[in-house]
Design a protein around this motif. Structure first.
Motif, PDB file in Angstrom:
ATOM      1  N   SER A   1       0.837  -1.207   0.000  1.00 30.59           N
ATOM      2  CA  SER A   1       0.000   0.000   0.000  1.00 30.59           C
ATOM      3  C   SER A   1       0.870   1.254   0.000  1.00 30.59           C
ATOM      4  N   GLU A   2       0.342   2.298  -0.617  1.00 34.64           N
ATOM      5  CA  GLU A   2       1.066   3.569  -0.622  1.00 34.64           C
ATOM      6  C   GLU A   2       0.893   4.277   0.721  1.00 34.64           C
ATOM      7  N   LEU A   3      -0.322   4.160   1.238  1.00 35.30           N
ATOM      8  CA  LEU A   3      -0.625   4.784   2.534  1.00 35.30           C
ATOM      9  C   LEU A   3      -1.221   3.731   3.458  1.00 35.30           C
ATOM     10  N   ILE A   4      -0.896   3.851   4.744  1.00 38.49           N
ATOM     11  CA  ILE A   4      -1.466   2.917   5.721  1.00 38.49           C
ATOM     12  C   ILE A   4      -2.085   3.708   6.870  1.00 38.49           C
ATOM     13  N   LEU A   5      -3.317   3.336   7.192  1.00 40.38           N
ATOM     14  CA  LEU A   5      -4.043   4.047   8.249  1.00 40.38           C
ATOM     15  C   LEU A   5      -4.223   3.177   9.485  1.00 40.38           C
ATOM     16  N   PRO A   6      -4.153   3.802  10.666  1.00 41.83           N
ATOM     17  CA  PRO A   6      -4.392   3.054  11.912  1.00 41.83           C
ATOM     18  C   PRO A   6      -5.805   2.466  11.925  1.00 41.83           C
ATOM     19  N   ALA A   7      -5.993   1.415  12.726  1.00 42.09           N
ATOM     20  CA  ALA A   7      -7.299   0.755  12.821  1.00 42.09           C
ATOM     21  C   ALA A   7      -8.329   1.684  13.451  1.00 42.09           C
ATOM     22  N   GLU A   8      -9.577   1.474  13.095  1.00 46.81           N
ATOM     23  CA  GLU A   8     -10.689   2.218  13.694  1.00 46.81           C
ATOM     24  C   GLU A   8     -10.637   2.028  15.217  1.00 46.81           C
ATOM     25  N   GLY A   9     -10.842   3.108  15.931  1.00 49.40           N
ATOM     26  CA  GLY A   9     -10.857   3.013  17.392  1.00 49.40           C
ATOM     27  C   GLY A   9      -9.478   3.033  18.037  1.00 49.40           C
ATOM     28  N   SER A  10      -8.415   3.214  17.223  1.00 45.07           N
ATOM     29  CA  SER A  10      -7.064   3.268  17.808  1.00 45.07           C
ATOM     30  C   SER A  10      -6.936   4.501  18.694  1.00 45.07           C
ATOM     31  N   SER A  11      -6.158   4.367  19.743  1.00 46.24           N
ATOM     32  CA  SER A  11      -5.900   5.528  20.602  1.00 46.24           C
ATOM     33  C   SER A  11      -4.643   6.222  20.086  1.00 46.24           C
ATOM     34  N   MET A  12      -4.414   7.429  20.583  1.00 43.57           N
ATOM     35  CA  MET A  12      -3.229   8.173  20.174  1.00 43.57           C
ATOM     36  C   MET A  12      -1.968   7.437  20.604  1.00 43.57           C
ATOM     37  N   ALA A  13      -2.030   6.824  21.786  1.00 41.45           N
ATOM     38  CA  ALA A  13      -0.867   6.086  22.284  1.00 41.45           C
ATOM     39  C   ALA A  13      -0.526   4.937  21.336  1.00 41.45           C
ATOM     40  N   GLU A  14      -1.569   4.285  20.828  1.00 41.75           N
ATOM     41  CA  GLU A  14      -1.337   3.161  19.911  1.00 41.75           C
ATOM     42  C   GLU A  14      -0.686   3.649  18.615  1.00 41.75           C
ATOM     43  N   VAL A  15      -1.132   4.802  18.148  1.00 45.34           N
ATOM     44  CA  VAL A  15      -0.567   5.331  16.903  1.00 45.34           C
ATOM     45  C   VAL A  15       0.883   5.778  17.111  1.00 45.34           C
ATOM     46  N   ARG A  16       1.152   6.378  18.261  1.00 45.65           N
ATOM     47  CA  ARG A  16       2.543   6.780  18.547  1.00 45.65           C
ATOM     48  C   ARG A  16       3.432   5.549  18.558  1.00 45.65           C
ATOM     49  N   LYS A  17       2.916   4.477  19.136  1.00 50.19           N
ATOM     50  CA  LYS A  17       3.684   3.233  19.208  1.00 50.19           C
ATOM     51  C   LYS A  17       3.932   2.697  17.788  1.00 50.19           C
TER      52      LYS A  17
END
Lengths: 282, 97
Positions: free
Chosen positions: B66-82
């Motif tokens: 994929s060219e772009l990858i998005l975090p899962a629905e319902g992810s928290s900010m902490a999860e995205v930082r990780k």
């Protein structure tokens, strides 16, 4: 740089790092395929684990519902016997059981969601692994090691991203399951301690003990009044014996209604309560 | 272009839609930088909805990155930082090689 791009770069970096370790590009294909099969096994096990956890929650929900129903019955019985204090206690415990139940229902829905997501992820990975296997054979048969490089990189990056995605989905489901297990353990302890009710454990709980005691007392009162009735029916013959005896007897009879007025009230309601007993025993 | 939503799979999105996605992505990033969790959740939800609405699901047997990858629905900010941290790149990181 946006979040979307950065996340995709993290995934690509991971894939490139793995590719760099391989000396022969074609070796990558077989190695990666092995990892894919392992991942498939792992995701299927993940689905099974979540399902097991979900079933445990389901069982607990049933137990809590039973407790709640039983406590409501007990409250009704207690109230019909004029014991509002006992009814309050039963309803208090029922409310606690209900709030645990609501909590579990929310957790249950989450676990169900994770199970569905993992099942779909497992099917998607299976399709990609099948596609990879076909591609792998084609590349091996058709191209020299040097020519194969680009094609291998492409296939590898595609599958690596899927593996990463599935790996995180498994991790997420494992975390949810672990939280759930801890909570389920706490509820098991609560049920075992009798803090809610022992409908399940088989141990007699204190509310039930008091209700049983009261209905036993009530049975005794009924028997007493039946016997008293029998005695009073035979009393006129004794009255002929002397006036003193008759006076004493009438005094006792006139005091009785006052002394027993409280009990009379209880007895009046007793049929409702005793009608409930056979149902309880069955 | 192919966009992946983690936990959902890949979507093929027209390049014309990229402008909208980038605008929403900028909101997402700004929320992460401010540490604004509600804004983050709203931006992520909006971004994912846009991808689902404008994109078509890529068949599961396609092996394209994929060219772009998005975090899962319902992810928290902490999860995205990780997700964005280097932990992922280590051998025992979240993303298996």
């Amino acid at each position: 740089m946006g979040v979307m791009k950065r996340v995709s770069l993290v995934f690509k970096a991971k894939a490139n790092k793995a590719l760099d370790r391989m000396e022969d590009p074609r070796e990558t294909l077989d190695y990666s395929y092995q990892r894919q099969l392992e991942m498939l096994t792992k995701v299927r096990r993940g689905v099974a684990d979540v399902a097991t956890s979900r079933k445990r929650v389901e069982l607990q929900m049933n137990q809590l519902q039973q407790s709640s129903n039983k406590l409501e019955d007990q409250a009704r019985k207690a109230l019909s016997m004029g014991r509002e204090d006992l009814a309050r206690e039963a309803l208090g415990r029922r409310s606690s059981a209900q709030s645990q139940l609501t909590d579990l229902q929310a957790q249950y829905a989450q676990l169900q969601g994770e199970e569905e997501k993992l099942t779909v992820a497992s099917q998607r990975l299976q399709a990609k692994v099948d596609a990879f296997r076909t591609r792998k054979e084609t590349i091996k048969a058709t191209y020299t090691a040097a020519e194969a490089q680009t094609r291998i990189n492409e296939a590898f990056s595609g599958i690596s991203e899927e593996m990463g995605d599935v790996g995180m989905a498994i991790q997420r489901a494992e975390d949810k399951t672990a939280q759930m297990q801890a909570r389920a353990g706490a509820i098991d302890e609560l049920l075992a301690s009798g803090a809610l009710d022992d409908a399940i454990g088989g141990r007699r709980d204190d509310i039930q003990a008091e209700l049983d005691q009261m209905s036993a007392t009530s049975d005794v009162e009924q028997e007493l009044s039946r016997l008293r009735g029998e005695i009073e029916n035979t009393a006129p013959k004794q009255l002929e014996g002397g006036q003193n005896g008759a006076r004493n007897g009438s005094q006792a009879a006139s005091q009785a209604p006052n002394a027993q007025s409280g009990q009379t009230q209880n007895q009046a309601q007793a049929p409702t309560q005793s009608a409930g007993l056979p149902e309880d025993g069955a | 272009m192919i966009v992946r939503i983690l936990g959902e799979g890949q979507f093929r999105v027209d390049d014309e839609a990229a402008g909208d996605l980038n605008r929403l992505d900028a909101e997402l990033e700004a929320a992460v930088e401010r540490g604004d969790e509600p804004a983050f959740s709203a931006a992520l939800h909006g971004l994912l909805a846009e991808v689902r609405a404008k994109g078509g699901a890529v068949p599961p047997d396609v092996l394209e990155p994929s060219e772009l990858i998005l975090p899962a629905e319902g992810s928290s900010m902490a999860e995205v930082r990780k997700l964005l941290s280097d932990d992922l790149l280590s051998d025992d990181g979240l993303i298996p090689g």
